[in-house]
Each structure stands twice: as structure tokens, then as C-alpha cells.
Design a protein around this motif. Structure first.
Motif, PDB file in Angstrom:
ATOM      1  N   UNK A 138      -0.687   1.978  12.484  1.00 49.34           N
ATOM      2  CA  UNK A 138       0.724   1.711  12.767  1.00 49.34           C
ATOM      3  C   UNK A 138       1.150   0.482  11.977  1.00 49.34           C
ATOM      4  N   UNK A 139       2.332   0.536  11.368  1.00 51.71           N
ATOM      5  CA  UNK A 139       2.925  -0.657  10.759  1.00 51.71           C
ATOM      6  C   UNK A 139       4.147  -1.034  11.579  1.00 51.71           C
ATOM      7  N   UNK A 140       4.090  -2.192  12.202  1.00 54.84           N
ATOM      8  CA  UNK A 140       5.160  -2.641  13.091  1.00 54.84           C
ATOM      9  C   UNK A 140       5.944  -3.770  12.432  1.00 54.84           C
ATOM     10  N   UNK A 141       7.252  -3.774  12.649  1.00 55.15           N
ATOM     11  CA  UNK A 141       8.108  -4.851  12.186  1.00 55.15           C
ATOM     12  C   UNK A 141       8.429  -5.758  13.366  1.00 55.15           C
ATOM     13  N   UNK A 142       8.070  -7.019  13.240  1.00 56.35           N
ATOM     14  CA  UNK A 142       8.312  -8.006  14.283  1.00 56.35           C
ATOM     15  C   UNK A 142       9.351  -9.010  13.804  1.00 56.35           C
TER      16      UNK A 142
END
Length: 559
Positions: A138-142
């Protein structure tokens, strides 16, 4: 790449991050709040959750910071009162036959300290914006509060971010259910009244229901009032609740004189009953309020979220470390979704008993039910049913594919293996004699599986010695993944790898008249039991669950 990204630092997220760290995974835990909430919110810590805390080594700290509930009361019209002492629940095989009142901010502080001791820390002021996933992760944007954006890659994304879960919404998982019509107000206050301290009180009336939960501190209580919306004096859910308004509500609803003061938290709110149809979407998992919210009847919500995390973390660890196939993760939803549904239905029934119906129903609750309560709550059958539900000790995974058994041969000594803890059931807390341990749950502490080899009620010296040799070998092969002990009937003094069962009580409780074994999962539930002990079959069972013997070092799933 991280092993896991945990979103949300409430009790569920803190438990998840702590357990992942304890199992040796690399994870981060983020929360959009810049500081922990100081509101008491969830209050009741149930017996099963205290057993989880016992596994973490923090139960004594929880007990020191909280307040045991000493009795349960139903007080109706005219002051008719039924009182059930909590000591009546001492027949349960647990160290904690009571409900602990510990405000959520104190629970979170305790779990944050536990996470810190494992080398973890909460990253605050960091919110999930969105994410995308593929077969590898998963690539998450924070997004930080100052507007800076960070992208994080992890194998797993764990949504522990509450009822308004960004993870759930971004995953497109529905949150189905309803909002109750009733109005609710809540107050964390000092209470002066003729009822005793440290006791839980339910007071049904013609105007609704008042509940009082004792809190740490002298005369401190959490009060909640549930009433038809047209009985709320003024304001809607967005209007601040005043102490004077709370006093007026209590004067109308309480059958005994009540004076409230020293308010720390006052609020009005609506209650919801909602749940998700699935707990997993690819590499994304939901836990706690992100997956289920409900009425506070029974004090179940926070406890269920903690145990969601306790169920999932060890499975993620085995899969991530290459010890188990990814299909193991499917058992999280298979095991916990029915628990969530049972919780929603059970709390809905309790809520309905307390609130639903018209004038006649309110009359029955206010004047008839309290008079019947003494007989009902005084019966052992009712107490057991009630405490089994509320304590969460009766939760089981008997229908799980992880719950298996193989029983051959004749019973010995008048005991039946089928009468012991069944696969999928929680391990009971019992006295044991072992090196460094005095009770069963002390033995089970840690992130490993535990294997108990029972000699049978009439062991032969040769057979005992062979089992101890087997225990040494298996523990040596699997290392930190497995703890093995031989339970020897008729032996009074423990020794390395041996639990002494001098009077045979453990054998009888586990139905181990003949030689047999129990394999216990890291979350304290029986995974497999078998009679007789055949080393090759035992090794095959361990290989199925923990990877093959002699496989050498662990393989972490490739980045």
C-alpha cells in the motif's frame, strides 16, 4: 518498506501497533490529533481485556489506575432496589471476575507507555489523505497539520481510526446500520446520593433510563441518560450541555435524590448501530470502531476493538515473516466479523430493553422490572448468561478453520477429552506449578504459540522422559515461535520444561486421562488438540501453522 502502517492511536490502534512490535514487525502509528484526548469517553474494561493486558504485563498498572465495580444495582420507581455483588462472579476461571472502570484517556496513556517500552511512538498531527494498493503493498499519502505531504509504503494498512474512518471510506467499504431515535446526554461529574460508591447503577423511569458508572476518585461517576427526543428540555446535539440542565434531567428521571457538581465532561449525542460487511479489502484491514459502532449498553465497544487487534496482529506477523500463507489472514474476518455482529445484536437488545416502547413499556420498566430483578439477577443461570456476555470471556472461534482436533483411542480415568477446552475456546485461567509461573496465563504470556504435552493420569517414567526430550527439541527448532511444556500428573515439583500436576487437577480439567496435547494460539485460544501424541503428526500440525521444521532462519516477505 514498512511492514504495517496503523492509522489511529486510540485503544485499538495502540494495541495493534504494540502487538505488531512485540511480534517483531516494523510499523508506524499515526493520528491526526496533535495531542491525546483528555476526555474519559469509553470507561469499562472487561475481564477478557484485562486478560489481554495481563499478557502485555500491564494489568496490575490498569488495576492501580482504575476502580473495580463492586456491585450492580437496579433502582426503580419508589426507590425499589436490587443489588448483585460482583463477587458472585468468582466462579469464572479468570483472575478478573469484575468490571474495571478506567477512563479511556488513562487506558490510552497506559497503552502508549507499553508501546514506548517496545520501541514505538505515536506520530501525531499526521492524517491519512488517501492510499492506493497493489499486490505488493500500500502507498499511503499522509498530510501534516502544516500542510506538508508524505508518502509511505507499507505491506499492510490497518484502519483503527474510529467511526469516521478515512481508511474505511477510501477503501469503499460500506458502514451499514441506523441511528437510534432516542436522545442521550452524558456527564462525568461528582455525584451525591444515598446509594453506595463504587457500584454500577441502572435507574429506569417513566421518562427514560439513567445509568451510573463509578469512576476513579471519591464520589466520581459517569452518568448517562437516555430518553425520547421530545423529552430533552432544550437544544440539539450541537448545543453544549450545562450542569444545570443535567441536574434538571436527573431530578425528573432519578427515583432517588441526586446532586451533581464538579463537571469534567458534559455532552449530548446520538447513538448509532452500524457495522461493515467485510473487515478486509486486499491489503487493508479495519478494526474497532472503524468496523462496528453500537449502543454503550454493556460497555463492549473499546474492548472489542482491542481484541480485534489482538486477533489480527499475530496472523500478520506469521504471514509477513513467511511462516504462514496469506490465507491465514482470511481468518481475521471469519473470526471477528461474527463477534462484531453478535455485539451489535446483543447491545441492540439491551438498548431496546432499556428504552423502547410507549407509556406502558416505560411503566413496566420503572415499576415492575425492578421488582422482578431481584429474582432474575439472583439466579446463577441469569448471572452466568449476563457475565458471559458482558465480560467477553465466552467469545469463541469454534467454527474457525484454525480450530481443529483429532481424537483417537479410549478415555482413561473417567475423564473425556471432549470435556476440556474445545478448539476455538479461550484457555481458562488455572493454577499451575512451573518454573517461574503459578498460573496458566502467566505461562501463555508472550507472542508465541504454546504447546502443552499431557502425560495422562498414570504416566510411565519412560514416556515422561520421551515427552521432555520432544519438548526440548521442538522448542529448539522453533525458537521464539513456540513454547513447549510437559504436564506431568502425580509430580509435585516442576523442573525445566515440566509443569507439575500433583493431584491431576489440570489433567482432569483438560480431559487428559490419556496422553494428549493442546496447541494454544498467541491470543490465548485453543488452536488444536489431539490424542494420542504421535510425534510425526504433531510435527506436521506445527509445520502447518508455523512453517516446516528445520527450515532455518525466517523468511520475510520480499520488499
Amino acid at each position: 518498506m514498512l511492514d504495517a502502517l496503523v492509522v489511529g492511536a486510540g485503544p485499538t490502534g495502540l494495541t495493534m501497533a504494540s502487538e505488531l512490535a512485540r511480534h517483531g514487525l516494523r510499523c508506524r502509528i499515526v493520528d491526526q490529533l496533535e495531542a491525546p484526548s483528555v476526555l474519559s469517553r469509553a470507561l469499562a474494561v472487561q475481564a477478557r481485556t484485562l486478560e489481554v493486558f495481563d499478557d502485555f504485563g500491564i494489568a496490575e498498572q490498569a488495576l492501580a489506575r482504575g476502580r473495580r465495580t463492586e456491585a450492580f444495582n437496579v433502582v426503580g420507581g419508589g426507590g425499589v432496589r436490587t443489588r448483585v455483588p460482583m463477587q458472585a462472579f468468582s466462579w469464572m476461571e479468570t483472575r478478573f471476575p469484575f468490571m474495571l472502570m478506567l477512563p479511556q484517556d488513562a487506558t490510552e496513556a497506559l497503552l502508549t507507555e507499553h508501546l514506548g517500552a517496545l520501541g514505538g511512538t505515536v506520530e501525531r498531527g499526521l492524517a491519512l489523505e488517501d492510499f492506493r494498493q497493489d499486490a505488493d503493498g500500500v502507498e499511503a499519502t499522509l498530510k501534516r497539520t502544516d500542510g506538508r505531504v508524505e508518502r509511505v509504503k507499507a505491506r499492510w494498512l490497518l484502519g483503527c481510526d474510529g467511526a469516521r474512518s478515512r481508511v474505511r471510506k477510501a477503501a469503499g467499504i460500506p458502514f451499514e446500520g441506523e441511528t437510534y431515535d432516542d436522545a442521550c446526554v452524558l456527564a462525568d461529574v461528582r455525584v451525591d446520593w444515598p446509594l453506595g460508591q463504587g457500584e454500577l447503577v441502572i435507574m429506569p423511569s417513566m421518562h427514560g433510563v439513567v445509568g451510573a458508572f463509578p469512576m476513579p476518585g471519591e464520589y466520581r461517576y459517569r452518568l448517562f441518560c437516555i430518553m425520547p427526543r421530545d423529552m430533552l428540555p432544550e437544544g440539539d446535539e450541537s448545543t453544549p450541555l450545562t450542569l444545570e440542565e443535567m441536574q434538571g434531567i436527573l431530578e425528573r428521571m432519578s427515583p432517588v435524590p441526586v446532586r451533581v457538581s464538579e463537571a469534567r465532561w458534559l455532552t449530548r449525542y446520538r447513538l448509532h448501530r452500524r457495522g461493515v460487511p467485510r473487515y478486509r479489502q486486499g491489503r487493508v484491514f479495519l478494526a474497532g470502531d472503524a468496523a462496528h459502532i453500537h449502543s454503550p449498553a454493556g460497555g463492549q465497544g473499546m474492548n472489542t476493538g482491542i481484541q480485534d487487534a489482538y486477533n489480527l496482529a499475530w496472523k500478520l506477523a506469521l504471514v509477513t515473516r513467511g511462516r504462514a500463507p496469506e490465507s491465514l489472514l482470511d481468518t481475521y474476518e471469519l473470526e471477528r466479523h461474527p463477534v462484531g455482529q453478535m455485539l451489535l445484536e446483543g447491545t441492540d437488545r439491551l438498548f431496546g430493553l432499556m428504552t423502547r416502547g410507549g407509556t406502558f413499556s416505560r411503566f413496566l420498566r420503572a415499576y415492575v422490572a425492578p421488582r422482578l430483578a431481584k429474582g432474575l439477577l439472583g439466579s446463577t443461570f441469569t448471572q452466568r448468561r449476563l457475565f458471559h456476555f458482558v465480560s467477553q470471556l465466552a467469545i469463541h472461534y469454534r467454527s474457525s478453520p484454525l480450530s481443529t482436533e483429532r481424537i483417537w483411542g479410549e478415555e482413561v480415568g473417567g475423564v473425556r477429552l471432549e470435556d476440556g477446552p474445545a478448539p476455538g475456546e479461550r484457555m481458562p485461567e488455572l493454577p499451575v506449578k512451573g518454573e517461574g509461573v503459578e498460573r496458566m496465563h502467566e505461562l501463555l504470556r508472550g507472542p508465541q504459540h504454546t504447546l502443552l504435552l499431557f502425560t495422562g493420569l498414570k504416566p510411565e517414567a519412560k514416556g515422561r522422559g520421551e515427552l521432555v526430550t520432544l519438548a526440548r527439541r521442538l522448542e529448539g527448532v522453533y525458537g521464539p515461535l513456540l513454547k513447549v511444556r510437559v504436564v506431568v500428573a502425580g509430580e509435585g515439583t516442576p523442573s525445566p520444561f515440566v509443569l507439575a500436576d500433583g493431584d491431576g487437577a489440570l489433567h482432569r480439567r483438560f480431559g487428559a486421562g490419556a496422553e494428549c496435547f493442546y496447541l494454544v494460539r498467541p491470543d490465548g485460544y485453543v488452536g488444536h488438540r489431539e490424542r494420542p501424541i504421535e510425534p510425526k503428526r504433531l510435527e506436521a500440525e506445527l509445520a502447518r501453522r508455523l512453517g516446516p521444521l528445520g527450515a532455518g532462519g525466517e523468511k520475510r516477505v520480499a520488499s
